[in-house]
Scaffold this motif. Structure first.
Motif, PDB file in Angstrom:
ATOM      1  N   GLN A   1      -4.455  -2.724   6.147  1.00  0.00           N
ATOM      2  CA  GLN A   1      -3.207  -1.970   6.037  1.00  0.00           C
ATOM      3  C   GLN A   1      -2.502  -2.266   4.724  1.00  0.00           C
ATOM      4  O   GLN A   1      -1.989  -1.348   4.068  1.00  0.00           O
ATOM      5  CB  GLN A   1      -2.299  -2.310   7.220  1.00  0.00           C
ATOM      6  CG  GLN A   1      -2.790  -1.750   8.549  1.00  0.00           C
ATOM      7  CD  GLN A   1      -1.929  -2.214   9.711  1.00  0.00           C
ATOM      8  OE1 GLN A   1      -1.005  -3.002   9.544  1.00  0.00           O
ATOM      9  NE2 GLN A   1      -2.247  -1.734  10.909  1.00  0.00           N
ATOM     10  N   GLN A   2      -2.481  -3.560   4.339  1.00  0.00           N
ATOM     11  CA  GLN A   2      -1.853  -3.912   3.070  1.00  0.00           C
ATOM     12  C   GLN A   2      -2.589  -3.262   1.904  1.00  0.00           C
ATOM     13  O   GLN A   2      -1.964  -2.769   0.958  1.00  0.00           O
ATOM     14  CB  GLN A   2      -1.837  -5.433   2.899  1.00  0.00           C
ATOM     15  CG  GLN A   2      -0.890  -6.143   3.858  1.00  0.00           C
ATOM     16  CD  GLN A   2      -0.975  -7.649   3.727  1.00  0.00           C
ATOM     17  OE1 GLN A   2      -1.885  -8.190   3.072  1.00  0.00           O
ATOM     18  NE2 GLN A   2      -0.040  -8.354   4.354  1.00  0.00           N
ATOM     19  N   HIS A   3      -3.920  -3.249   2.010  1.00  0.00           N
ATOM     20  CA  HIS A   3      -4.717  -2.621   0.966  1.00  0.00           C
ATOM     21  C   HIS A   3      -4.429  -1.114   0.915  1.00  0.00           C
ATOM     22  O   HIS A   3      -4.285  -0.538  -0.181  1.00  0.00           O
ATOM     23  CB  HIS A   3      -6.203  -2.862   1.220  1.00  0.00           C
ATOM     24  CG  HIS A   3      -7.104  -2.282   0.160  1.00  0.00           C
ATOM     25  ND1 HIS A   3      -7.089  -2.702  -1.149  1.00  0.00           N
ATOM     26  CD2 HIS A   3      -8.034  -1.279   0.233  1.00  0.00           C
ATOM     27  CE1 HIS A   3      -7.972  -2.004  -1.839  1.00  0.00           C
ATOM     28  NE2 HIS A   3      -8.551  -1.139  -1.038  1.00  0.00           N
ATOM     29  N   ALA A   4      -4.343  -0.514   2.107  1.00  0.00           N
ATOM     30  CA  ALA A   4      -4.039   0.927   2.158  1.00  0.00           C
ATOM     31  C   ALA A   4      -2.643   1.212   1.598  1.00  0.00           C
ATOM     32  O   ALA A   4      -2.445   2.180   0.864  1.00  0.00           O
ATOM     33  CB  ALA A   4      -4.146   1.429   3.598  1.00  0.00           C
ATOM     34  N   VAL A   5      -1.696   0.330   1.953  1.00  0.00           N
ATOM     35  CA  VAL A   5      -0.335   0.498   1.425  1.00  0.00           C
ATOM     36  C   VAL A   5      -0.327   0.361  -0.091  1.00  0.00           C
ATOM     37  O   VAL A   5       0.329   1.134  -0.795  1.00  0.00           O
ATOM     38  CB  VAL A   5       0.618  -0.524   2.078  1.00  0.00           C
ATOM     39  CG1 VAL A   5       1.965  -0.538   1.363  1.00  0.00           C
ATOM     40  CG2 VAL A   5       0.818  -0.207   3.547  1.00  0.00           C
ATOM     41  N   GLN A   6      -1.071  -0.639  -0.600  1.00  0.00           N
ATOM     42  CA  GLN A   6      -1.156  -0.825  -2.050  1.00  0.00           C
ATOM     43  C   GLN A   6      -1.788   0.389  -2.728  1.00  0.00           C
ATOM     44  O   GLN A   6      -1.326   0.842  -3.778  1.00  0.00           O
ATOM     45  CB  GLN A   6      -1.956  -2.084  -2.367  1.00  0.00           C
ATOM     46  CG  GLN A   6      -1.257  -3.374  -1.990  1.00  0.00           C
ATOM     47  CD  GLN A   6      -2.118  -4.593  -2.243  1.00  0.00           C
ATOM     48  OE1 GLN A   6      -3.298  -4.472  -2.610  1.00  0.00           O
ATOM     49  NE2 GLN A   6      -1.543  -5.772  -2.040  1.00  0.00           N
ATOM     50  N   GLN A   7      -2.866   0.895  -2.103  1.00  0.00           N
ATOM     51  CA  GLN A   7      -3.507   2.083  -2.673  1.00  0.00           C
ATOM     52  C   GLN A   7      -2.554   3.278  -2.674  1.00  0.00           C
ATOM     53  O   GLN A   7      -2.476   4.025  -3.664  1.00  0.00           O
ATOM     54  CB  GLN A   7      -4.775   2.421  -1.881  1.00  0.00           C
ATOM     55  CG  GLN A   7      -5.941   1.485  -2.143  1.00  0.00           C
ATOM     56  CD  GLN A   7      -7.205   1.931  -1.432  1.00  0.00           C
ATOM     57  OE1 GLN A   7      -7.154   2.475  -0.321  1.00  0.00           O
ATOM     58  NE2 GLN A   7      -8.344   1.718  -2.057  1.00  0.00           N
ATOM     59  N   GLN A   8      -1.843   3.443  -1.548  1.00  0.00           N
ATOM     60  CA  GLN A   8      -0.878   4.532  -1.487  1.00  0.00           C
ATOM     61  C   GLN A   8       0.231   4.343  -2.506  1.00  0.00           C
ATOM     62  O   GLN A   8       0.665   5.308  -3.145  1.00  0.00           O
ATOM     63  CB  GLN A   8      -0.288   4.622  -0.079  1.00  0.00           C
ATOM     64  CG  GLN A   8      -1.287   5.094   0.980  1.00  0.00           C
ATOM     65  CD  GLN A   8      -0.685   5.109   2.380  1.00  0.00           C
ATOM     66  OE1 GLN A   8       0.448   4.694   2.582  1.00  0.00           O
ATOM     67  NE2 GLN A   8      -1.450   5.594   3.339  1.00  0.00           N
ATOM     68  N   ALA A   9       0.677   3.089  -2.654  1.00  0.00           N
ATOM     69  CA  ALA A   9       1.729   2.816  -3.644  1.00  0.00           C
ATOM     70  C   ALA A   9       1.232   3.096  -5.057  1.00  0.00           C
ATOM     71  O   ALA A   9       1.948   3.688  -5.879  1.00  0.00           O
ATOM     72  CB  ALA A   9       2.199   1.362  -3.522  1.00  0.00           C
TER      73      ALA A   9
END
Length: 513
Positions: free
Chosen positions: A229-237
């Motif tokens: 999730q953190q990775h996905a959030v970072q990618q989205q960011a």
């Protein structure tokens, strides 16, 4: 028909459970619940927001309340010995007389209440109903034994009753979870059905050990999902940041393109030059704004600057001789820079023209006394002329005659006027006087030349006497004058069409060659 949102029994249950729940929204509506046992959707004391809150949260509050109660270990239930209903105690929730009394206690503060069997089934948790059944049917001391068991093995209630336990457990491990739950329940039930002092440690150990392993798997999956999730959030960011940067870049590029197109447009250049021409006249502000209204502003400029802002810039230019518009932060800086450049260039050109004209009126031209006075009076009317004192004009009027006795620039003149005369005196011949030559010429000035002179040679001579333009500009100007006289000669001789035709043929031949 009105719908009941909260029955008296539900209301009472929430009031008794609130000390353990400490829910903010429930606390907020608690005074209303205390004042009104029954709450219906048509109740006039309900505000719209409170009605919606009760509709949304009622079930959730009741479910949470069911977990804060437990059977009282020392006296889980009792049966009233009397057959008369009048001797029976009343249920704390529904207020009905009950013969079978279940004593429940609030987990947080030990507050005890008496509840009937129906209300136990309706309001209490699955865990309490499970214990109620065993206590009533098999072992009166089951609650006390259950408390001892859960004190030693606190994970047992989680295994048996928590529907949200191990939320991250992969699907392939669910069968192991069911095995643990079923085995634990069977072991605990067998232990509770008979009064005994020894805990079923041996029987529970395999299930508890397996549950510990499942908890480890659940934690690993939770950590993995959190990382994902953190990775996905970072990618989205990062994606959002890139998209925002691209949007800003596109907006900046669009703004830059629009700015370049505007600044390159003829309407923009013409308008700013016209406004600059007003500014260098140093008009009073009301007069400046009145004259400004007569200049057509391009539509694109209407969103960037207004008459008030132009008035501020005009006042600044009159005071300081330049435009910075520091106070006008919303005006585009390029527009301020362009208007400042136009105004300063035009002001410098006007000053040079005035210096040329005042030198020519005082020394350069052969004029009578009246002509000299008339020329100097005209030059005195403009802003540049108003910067000199009456004494300066008096010496300028007599300078040609006094120069014969004392060829010296008066020391009382302003320094800028002295410098202007010194530059022009340095260009004078050894004997006689020649006019100071202007560095530009307008079409109206050229028309005056050709009107007063009969032939091209005389016009060229007069042009060279009065003007000294840059080489390229002078070549164009002389070519235009020459062509003018040729066209006029053809018109007078009636050969304009034949000449034009021959020129066309000659140009065509040149192209063919």
């Amino acid at each position: 028909m009105a719908t009941t949102i909260l029955t008296p029994a539900e209301n009472r249950f929430l009031q008794l459970s609130q000390p353990a729940l400490q829910l903010t929204e429930l606390t907020r509506v608690m005074p209303l619940l205390c004042d009104h046992p029954t709450i219906k959707d048509s109740s006039d004391f309900l505000s719209r927001s409170t009605r919606q809150l009760l509709l949304d949260q009622r079930v959730n509050w009741l479910v949470q309340g069911s977990d804060v109660w437990k059977l009282l270990a020392r006296l889980p239930y009792a049966i009233n010995a009397s057959d008369r209903r009048a001797d029976w105690h009343h249920c704390a929730l529904c207020h009905k007389p009950v013969r079978y009394e279940y004593h429940v206690v609030l987990r947080t503060d030990g507050h005890e209440i008496l509840v009937g069997s129906e209300c136990v089934k309706k309001f209490m948790s699955d865990e309490m109903q499970y214990l109620m059944t065993i206590t009533t049917e098999d072992n009166f001391h089951a609650v006390a034994q259950y408390d001892d068991l859960t004190a030693q093995y606190p994970q047992v209630p989680e295994i048996l009753w928590d529907q949200q336990a191990l939320p991250h457990l992969p699907q392939q491990h669910r069968r192991r979870q069911h095995w643990v739950k079923n085995g634990t329940k069977t072991t605990v039930t067998g232990y509770l059905k008979h009064r005994q002092q020894t805990l079923p440690e041996t029987q529970l150990s395999p299930y508890l050990a397996e549950y510990t392993q499942l908890q480890a798997v659940d934690r690993q999956m939770a950590e993995r999902q959190q990382v994902q999730q953190q990775h996905a959030v970072q990618q989205q960011a990062q994606l959002a940041e890139k998209e925002a940067a691209a949007a800003w870049q596109a907006a900046d590029q669009a703004q830059l393109t629009a700015e370049q197109q505007l600044r390159a447009s003829t309407s923009y250049q013409t308008y700013l030059q016209a406004v600059a021409a007003l500014m260098v006249q140093h008009l009073p502000l009301p007069q400046f704004k009145q004259r400004l209204r007569g200049i057509t502003m391009p539509p694109a400029l209407g969103q960037l600057v207004n008459s008030y802002q132009l008035g501020v810039m005009a006042t600044e230019f009159a005071r300081a001789g330049q435009i910075t518009a520091t106070r006008l932060q919303i005006v585009p800086r390029y527009l301020v820079a362009d208007l400042n450049r136009f105004s300063r260039q035009l002001a410098a050109q006007r000053q040079r023209d005035w210096d040329d004209d005042v030198f020519n009126a005082a020394l350069g031209f052969e004029l009578t006394a009246d002509q000299r006075r008339q020329r100097l009076t005209q030059l005195r009317d403009c802003w540049e002329g108003r910067q000199l004192s009456d004494a300066c004009y008096a010496t300028l009027l007599r300078l040609r005659e006094s120069w014969q006795q004392s060829p010296v620039i008066p020391a009382t003149w302003p320094e800028k006027l002295r410098q202007a005369f010194q530059v022009r005196l340095a260009e004078q011949p050894a004997t006689g006087w020649v006019p100071a030559k202007k560095n530009h010429v307008t079409p109206s000035q050229l028309r005056q030349l050709i009107t007063s002179q009969a032939d091209f040679a005389t016009v060229v001579a007069q042009y060279h006497r009065l003007y000294a333009l840059p080489t390229a500009t002078e070549a164009v100007t002389l070519s235009a004058l020459h062509r003018y006289y040729l066209v006029k000669a053809d018109q007078r001789a009636g050969r304009a069409k034949a000449t034009a035709k021959l020129v066309t043929e000659l140009l065509k031949e040149t192209v063919d060659d």
